[in-house]
Design a protein around this motif. Sequence first.
Motif, mmCIF file in Angstrom:
data_model
loop_
_atom_site.group_PDB
_atom_site.id
_atom_site.type_symbol
_atom_site.label_atom_id
_atom_site.label_comp_id
_atom_site.label_asym_id
_atom_site.label_seq_id
_atom_site.Cartn_x
_atom_site.Cartn_y
_atom_site.Cartn_z
ATOM 1 N N GLY A 1 5.134 3.878 2.403
ATOM 2 C CA GLY A 1 4.857 2.662 1.580
ATOM 3 C C GLY A 1 4.845 1.619 2.675
ATOM 4 N N LEU A 2 3.718 0.473 2.502
ATOM 5 C CA LEU A 2 3.736 -0.386 3.721
ATOM 6 C C LEU A 2 3.515 -1.699 2.833
ATOM 7 C CD1 LEU A 2 0.754 0.884 6.067
ATOM 8 C CD2 LEU A 2 3.250 0.369 6.509
ATOM 9 N N ASP A 3 4.154 -2.779 3.328
ATOM 10 C CA ASP A 3 4.339 -3.908 2.859
ATOM 11 C C ASP A 3 3.507 -5.087 3.788
ATOM 12 O OD1 ASP A 3 5.189 -3.604 0.549
ATOM 13 O OD2 ASP A 3 7.195 -4.796 0.713
ATOM 14 N N GLY A 4 2.652 -5.852 3.441
ATOM 15 C CA GLY A 4 2.033 -6.760 4.338
ATOM 16 C C GLY A 4 2.346 -8.132 3.846
ATOM 17 N N TYR A 5 2.389 -8.951 4.796
ATOM 18 C CA TYR A 5 2.717 -10.579 4.283
ATOM 19 C C TYR A 5 2.192 -11.643 5.358
ATOM 20 C CZ TYR A 5 5.605 -14.630 3.502
ATOM 21 O OH TYR A 5 6.140 -15.728 3.277
ATOM 22 N N ALA A 6 1.410 -12.428 4.849
ATOM 23 C CA ALA A 6 0.794 -13.272 5.521
ATOM 24 C C ALA A 6 0.859 -14.804 4.868
ATOM 25 C CB ALA A 6 -0.851 -13.220 5.814
ATOM 26 N N ASN A 7 1.595 -15.815 5.468
ATOM 27 C CA ASN A 7 1.555 -16.975 5.117
ATOM 28 C C ASN A 7 0.812 -17.929 5.985
ATOM 29 O OD1 ASN A 7 2.679 -19.602 4.474
ATOM 30 N ND2 ASN A 7 4.859 -19.368 4.959
ATOM 31 N N VAL A 8 -0.208 -18.385 5.172
ATOM 32 C CA VAL A 8 -1.029 -19.270 6.157
ATOM 33 C C VAL A 8 -1.035 -20.688 5.937
ATOM 34 C CG1 VAL A 8 -2.641 -17.128 6.546
ATOM 35 C CG2 VAL A 8 -3.128 -18.557 4.384
ATOM 36 N N ALA A 9 -0.107 -21.068 5.243
ATOM 37 C CA ALA A 9 -0.052 -22.335 4.815
ATOM 38 C C ALA A 9 0.034 -23.389 5.950
ATOM 39 C CB ALA A 9 1.317 -22.659 3.883
ATOM 40 N N GLY A 10 0.249 -23.061 7.259
ATOM 41 C CA GLY A 10 0.247 -23.864 8.232
ATOM 42 C C GLY A 10 -1.237 -24.071 8.901
ATOM 43 N N LEU A 11 -2.184 -23.251 8.424
ATOM 44 C CA LEU A 11 -3.532 -23.489 9.078
ATOM 45 C C LEU A 11 -3.952 -24.794 9.107
ATOM 46 C CD1 LEU A 11 -5.727 -20.376 7.551
ATOM 47 C CD2 LEU A 11 -5.037 -20.814 9.656
ATOM 48 N N LEU B 1 0.985 -1.334 0.082
ATOM 49 C CA LEU B 1 -0.182 -0.178 0.000
ATOM 50 C C LEU B 1 0.818 1.233 0.130
ATOM 51 C CD1 LEU B 1 -3.004 0.842 0.245
ATOM 52 C CD2 LEU B 1 -2.618 1.167 2.765
ATOM 53 N N SER B 2 0.660 2.219 -0.783
ATOM 54 C CA SER B 2 1.504 3.462 -0.904
ATOM 55 C C SER B 2 0.575 4.581 -0.918
ATOM 56 C CB SER B 2 2.399 3.342 -1.833
ATOM 57 O OG SER B 2 1.715 3.600 -3.161
ATOM 58 N N PHE B 3 1.149 5.692 -0.350
ATOM 59 C CA PHE B 3 0.166 6.625 -0.019
ATOM 60 C C PHE B 3 1.185 7.924 -0.262
ATOM 61 C CE2 PHE B 3 -1.445 10.268 2.875
ATOM 62 C CZ PHE B 3 -2.623 10.313 2.321
ATOM 63 N N GLN B 4 0.838 8.740 -1.068
ATOM 64 C CA GLN B 4 1.726 9.877 -1.638
ATOM 65 C C GLN B 4 1.110 11.238 -1.430
ATOM 66 O OE1 GLN B 4 4.092 8.985 -5.065
ATOM 67 N NE2 GLN B 4 5.682 10.579 -4.604
ATOM 68 N N ILE B 5 1.662 12.308 -0.846
ATOM 69 C CA ILE B 5 1.169 13.590 -0.907
ATOM 70 C C ILE B 5 2.053 14.436 -1.752
ATOM 71 C CG2 ILE B 5 0.192 15.635 0.308
ATOM 72 C CD1 ILE B 5 0.037 13.844 2.913
ATOM 73 N N LEU B 6 1.564 14.870 -2.644
ATOM 74 C CA LEU B 6 2.466 15.877 -3.411
ATOM 75 C C LEU B 6 1.856 17.457 -3.612
ATOM 76 C CD1 LEU B 6 2.219 13.833 -6.956
ATOM 77 C CD2 LEU B 6 4.216 13.715 -5.022
ATOM 78 N N ALA B 7 2.964 18.077 -3.053
ATOM 79 C CA ALA B 7 2.482 19.744 -2.695
ATOM 80 C C ALA B 7 3.580 20.481 -3.226
ATOM 81 C CB ALA B 7 2.319 20.124 -1.414
ATOM 82 N N GLY B 8 3.253 21.317 -4.722
ATOM 83 C CA GLY B 8 4.485 21.939 -5.261
ATOM 84 C C GLY B 8 5.543 20.921 -5.748
ATOM 85 N N ASP B 9 6.706 21.278 -5.022
ATOM 86 C CA ASP B 9 7.939 20.391 -5.215
ATOM 87 C C ASP B 9 8.098 19.380 -4.214
ATOM 88 O OD1 ASP B 9 8.612 21.200 -7.866
ATOM 89 O OD2 ASP B 9 9.757 22.974 -6.947
ATOM 90 N N LEU B 10 7.360 19.381 -3.197
ATOM 91 C CA LEU B 10 7.517 18.730 -2.144
ATOM 92 C C LEU B 10 6.745 17.339 -2.445
ATOM 93 C CD1 LEU B 10 7.079 20.948 1.126
ATOM 94 C CD2 LEU B 10 9.284 19.870 0.135
ATOM 95 N N HIS C 1 5.680 -4.382 7.197
ATOM 96 C CA HIS C 1 7.010 -3.524 6.998
ATOM 97 C C HIS C 1 6.433 -2.115 6.479
ATOM 98 C CE1 HIS C 1 11.144 -2.639 6.351
ATOM 99 N NE2 HIS C 1 10.929 -2.669 4.808
ATOM 100 N N LEU C 2 7.298 -1.279 7.206
ATOM 101 C CA LEU C 2 7.165 0.186 6.797
ATOM 102 C C LEU C 2 8.485 0.424 5.849
ATOM 103 C CD1 LEU C 2 5.760 3.087 7.047
ATOM 104 C CD2 LEU C 2 7.762 3.479 8.802
ATOM 105 N N LYS C 3 8.280 -0.046 4.583
ATOM 106 C CA LYS C 3 8.906 0.067 3.490
ATOM 107 C C LYS C 3 9.430 1.521 3.162
ATOM 108 C CE LYS C 3 10.494 -2.420 -0.421
ATOM 109 N NZ LYS C 3 9.942 -3.702 -1.165
ATOM 110 N N GLU C 4 8.564 2.294 3.019
ATOM 111 C CA GLU C 4 8.912 3.962 2.674
ATOM 112 C C GLU C 4 8.357 4.763 3.578
ATOM 113 O OE1 GLU C 4 9.799 4.100 -1.832
ATOM 114 O OE2 GLU C 4 8.028 3.150 -1.472
#
Lengths: 473, 261
Positions: free
Chosen positions: A66-76, A52-61, A106-109
């Motif tokens: 950016g968030l990464d999520g991961y779920a391994n549920v193979a062991g259910l 998931l990424s969320f960006q705010i653009l204002a002028g040049d700023l 994970h907070l990636k960005e």
Amino acid sequence: MKNILLLMGLAASLAAEEPELRLGGFLKPTLHVAPSSDASTLWPMSGLTAGLSFQILAGDLSFKIGLDGYANVAGLGTQLGEWKFKLAEPTDYFWKAATNMNLGLHLKEFYLELPIEDVDLRIGKQVFSWGLADGNNPTDVLNPRRLGTRVTTSLDEQKLGVWAVAATWNLPDNLGAISGIYIPLSVANDLPLEAFTQVVFPGSIVPPIPKQVIEFQEFETWSFLPQDHEGGLRALFYLGSFSTSVSYATVMDRLPDYDRSTSLVPGSPGVNTTTYLPRRWRQHRFGWDFTVLAEGWDIRGESVFVLTADLEGTDIWKKNPYLQAVLQVSRSYFDGILNASLSWAPTWVVNHKSPDDYTDPNLKNEVLQFNGFSRGFGQGYSFEQAVSGRLAFTLLGETLKPDALLVYNVMARDYLAGITVTYNLADAWNLKLGANYYGSARPKDDPDRDFGPFGNANTNPGDRFYVELRWDF
Amino acid sequence: MRNFWKMGLLLTASLVGAQDLEAILDRLENQNRPPASEADMTLRIINRNGQERARQIKAYSQTLSNGDTRQILIFTAPADVRDTRFLTLDYKDDAKTDEQYIFIPALRRVRQIGTSGGESRTGSFLGSDFTFADLGTLERKDFNIRLVGTEALDGVNHFVLEYTAKNPTVINNYGYGRVVRWVNSQNYSSRKSEYYNAQGRLVKRSLINGYKIVNGYGQFESIEMNNLETGGKTVWSFDKNTILPSIDEKFFTLRFLERGR
């Protein structure tokens, strides 16, 4: 006070223009099958990866999260242990109940970017991409990677963001850029290393032999200590059909070496403990890379000379200095439908000593252990070279993309064969089928199998088939 | 019928023999272009079964006083190609090689488009029936160019120009051994092109639709590239085109290509 003023300034900038908000991301359910595994790990990873990424653009700023999520549920459905929590770094959260049952966030960005004249300043957590070679980039080490802790199918998925201040001076006339990076928090690769204590011999009174214990200590994967701060400099030039860059990075090794010590507690029987402490040492990495586009050929090269903590190569438990390089040649056929590439990746270890160079059997055994502990990323050979070939097809107007790869390590004599087929089902929907086959030409009882990345029992993730569906939004 | 058509071309070729080929090319290549423009475009990729995929593009372009042109295309949708950016720098001076660069978000890297590699000039432009080379120009230095006649299209006389690649390297660079173009004899705009591969087989045909003069500058509504081998086609249309008196130079830099800002 300064911080408040800075924040006020930024807020004023953001308010000066109507900010633009951008939201995007992806969802990727994946199913992996490991046919050679037993029933409990037949499905080593079945679950969901999301970004998931969320960006705010204002002028040049601009400000990005950016968030990464991961779920391994193979062991259910299987018996799970207690949920254990692990921090690979302060903003990487991981919960594990079993090898095939875990969750990650994970907070990636998380960065603010602002241009000042010709300089772009980026402050916060970010991802860097160094290197002009394709896929195999020895200079690209500023971000740690996930190796063996979760199943990933792209290089970007492997990378963890790093907290950094980066300044890039853009040269005039599209000549290139010079960048400087400061990383106050050093983070190791995310590896499946866990502390344990193991009794390898219970000891005996007659004859008097002490109890033998191995203690493998916790791997400290991140450090804020001033002596562990990192940085890098890179100058990149675009010169027509020739591009090149030179770089220097001073980083803590992303992979551990080990402090090995022994202690004997006298008694009847005594206890002889061998302790291994995973530790990282500083590396100075001098890189050079280039691309030449000429006469229908695409030639890329990338190399790095790494100065390690053990310059003389006298410490068995530390890496020696080494030179790592890759040379790739590729060419397109049938109007770009087929791209064929060959690659040669040599690694030369300075002052290398093999186990056979030691007459003392204990020392020889230690060298073997070190290479085993290094999980195929060690320095098993004075000169290793990997050769690889790849055929990538682009069919039906990029709708169908079959890709075949074969990598062979000449000295380790192990190999990886991989096939993927990506099909663009519809706009933003992609289906990927893949298979990886790992192997070694060495017998299973050959200790040298531990010296190679693909034949190593510790790193070999096992042959597998996988299916992933990716939806971007 | 085909022979009759050829005869017609030969006849008309003699009629226009006085026409200076150089003058036609000069007019064709030196169309009055706006100093800058901003456009919203749609790229519709349609396969032979009629299934369609669409890409939304924001484009900025600039023509410099020395005749150099620059263009950046920014893909805004769908999400799996969003933020892919493509920069073309076309130099008027034949001694300078045109440059093309692409930024691929998944790799977080800028790559130069060459004659080979993952993104070759003759490869498909983001899955469309255009190649990267199609987005550039046919350089005079690379082709032997001939005026082979005239032909009426939509009631308007058109010059028929034949471009033949000078050597195999040119064929590698463009993907074509021969290109035939129909150039409007009144406004010197290109109306239709046919592309032949190295073996001389007709492989693609493009049509430019809705050409008109707006504020003194030639504009068209769409360009349609028909792939005669696959049966598919790509329609590249302007949804909105705004002529600007000037434009920020930043759009045409590798800095913008990488950052998007």
